[in-house]
Design an enzyme around this catalytic site. Structure first.
Site, mmCIF file in Angstrom:
data_model
loop_
_atom_site.group_PDB
_atom_site.id
_atom_site.type_symbol
_atom_site.label_atom_id
_atom_site.label_comp_id
_atom_site.label_asym_id
_atom_site.label_seq_id
_atom_site.Cartn_x
_atom_site.Cartn_y
_atom_site.Cartn_z
ATOM 1 N N ASP A 81 0.816 -1.356 0.222
ATOM 2 C CA ASP A 81 -0.023 0.309 -0.139
ATOM 3 C C ASP A 81 0.790 1.341 -0.094
ATOM 4 O OD1 ASP A 81 0.897 -0.689 2.637
ATOM 5 O OD2 ASP A 81 -0.641 0.761 3.414
ATOM 6 N N GLU A 142 0.075 -1.153 5.649
ATOM 7 C CA GLU A 142 1.355 -0.804 6.343
ATOM 8 C C GLU A 142 1.115 0.663 7.000
ATOM 9 O OE1 GLU A 142 5.067 0.727 7.484
ATOM 10 O OE2 GLU A 142 4.073 1.353 6.000
#
Length: 374
Positions: A81, A142
């Site tokens: 991400d 994350e």
């Protein structure tokens, strides 16, 4: 040796895939296809993290068999991400510097790590480099408080030690210690009233919160301990006395005892502050992750350092104030350090990555895996 042309092409492709937190599917589909092409012995998309987070993707764990017996099994990790401003990235290279067109982030955080891992597996196979078993972790969310590895099924991870390719700083940077983090949420209550007709009948929660916050610890406490008041929400209209203010903050320390004490100090400051201004305050604490600290002489650290020396890189073994997937990977029982990938000014439109560092990150990872089997 890595294939620089292939690395650059793949990096440009990956950063142009839209993949904000909770919506990593395009990047996930890409890496899943590549892991299958590379002949992974097993590939699992973790349902536990996907369901817990409510996103479209779970953490991806893949295993590759080695060709050397008795070599350590090594984990390589990176996250899929990006922060929100990652749609429509237009990468360019100017004098060896990779950057966006200035309207978005670049996405080196953490596609540089993803590319390095994929290139390492390719080179091991193409060049028949001796290596032990390898485990790959591509995590999700994350950027949301390291939520993917926090919620994943940790039993999927079984390497002897590992590396998270996810730090600013040029290749050669090795993070041996990182803080734990607690998040603190406080609700300061007041009483609503009409701000123009009868303000004296209300209790202004914003004003009460301001008085209370003056006594709440913030900023740097010592070299390994910090806390920050990050979010304040309150009020509904200028003509309404606000009856609720919500405050969100975090505290961090590389020393768990210090983190726990600071957390309690913050709780006490909110509670006692509420009593002083005669206002109810509710406080909730949510643990994000514990600190980790690896011995400088551990195999994990020494192997990365020796690989640096082989490549002529300056070794920089250091601590950090930020969290990463390594925090939870260590918590899941796999000693894991974080490696510098060269990313600079991440999360901003000024983000850059030296072309040289993009290639060297992959070379470093490949060298680590090869040296571990000797």
């Amino acid at each position: 040796m890595i294939n620089k042309e292939r690395v650059l092409k793949e990096f440009f492709h990956l950063i142009q895939l839209p993949c904000p937190s909770f919506k990593e599917r395009p990047a996930a589909d890409y890496v899943l296809e590549k892991l299958k092409e590379l002949g992974a012995a097993s590939i699992v998309e973790d349902a536990q993290s996907r369901e817990a987070l409510g996103g479209d993707t779970g953490c991806i764990v893949a295993d590759f068999k080695g060709n050397v017996a008795n070599a350590p099994k090594i984990l390589l990790a990176a996250h899929l991400d990006c922060v929100p401003n990652c749609i429509g990235i237009k990468p360019q290279i100017v004098d060896g510097v990779i950057k966006s067109d200035g309207t978005t982030i670049l996405g080196g955080d953490d596609k540089g790590g993803v590319v390095a891992i994929l290139e390492t597996i390719r080179c091991l196979q193409e060049q028949n480099i001796p290596h032990g078993d390898i485990q790959i972790l591509f995590s999700v969310c994350e950027e949301q408080g390291v939520a993917g590895t926090r919620t994943m099924n940790g039993k999927l991870l079984n390497a002897d030690f590992g590396y998270a390719l996810d730090s600013s700083g040029r290749p050669g940077k090795i993070i041996f210690a990182a803080p734990g983090q607690n998040k603190i949420f406080a609700k300061i209550h007041g009483k609503t009233a009409h701000g123009g007709v009868a303000p004296e009948k209300g209790i202004n929660a914003i004003k009460k919160a301001a008085e209370i916050l003056c006594g709440v610890p913030t900023s740097r406490i010592d070299e390994e301990t910090t806390c920050n008041i990050g979010i304040i929400n309150g009020g509904t209209a200028t003509n309404v006395v606000p009856d609720l203010v919500e405050v969100a903050m975090d505290c961090r320390s590389r020393n768990k005892a210090k983190m726990d004490k600071l957390t309690q100090d913050i709780i006490d400051a909110f509670v006692e502050g509420g009593k002083k201004v005669d206002t109810p305050v509710d406080v909730e604490v949510k643990k994000s992750y514990d600190p980790y600290c690896l011995d400088h002489n551990s195999t994990c650290i020494q192997l990365a350092a020796k690989a640096c020396e082989e490549l002529g890189l300056e070794v920089n073994i250091t601590a950090t104030g930020g969290g990463s997937d390594a925090s939870h990977i260590n918590g899941h029982g796999v000693p894991c350090t974080v490696l510098g990938t060269g990313m600079t000014n991440v999360h901003t439109v000024e983000e850059i990555l030296l072309e040289e560092d993009l290639y060297m990150c992959a070379e470093w990872t490949l060298k680590i895996i090869g040296m571990a089997a000797k």
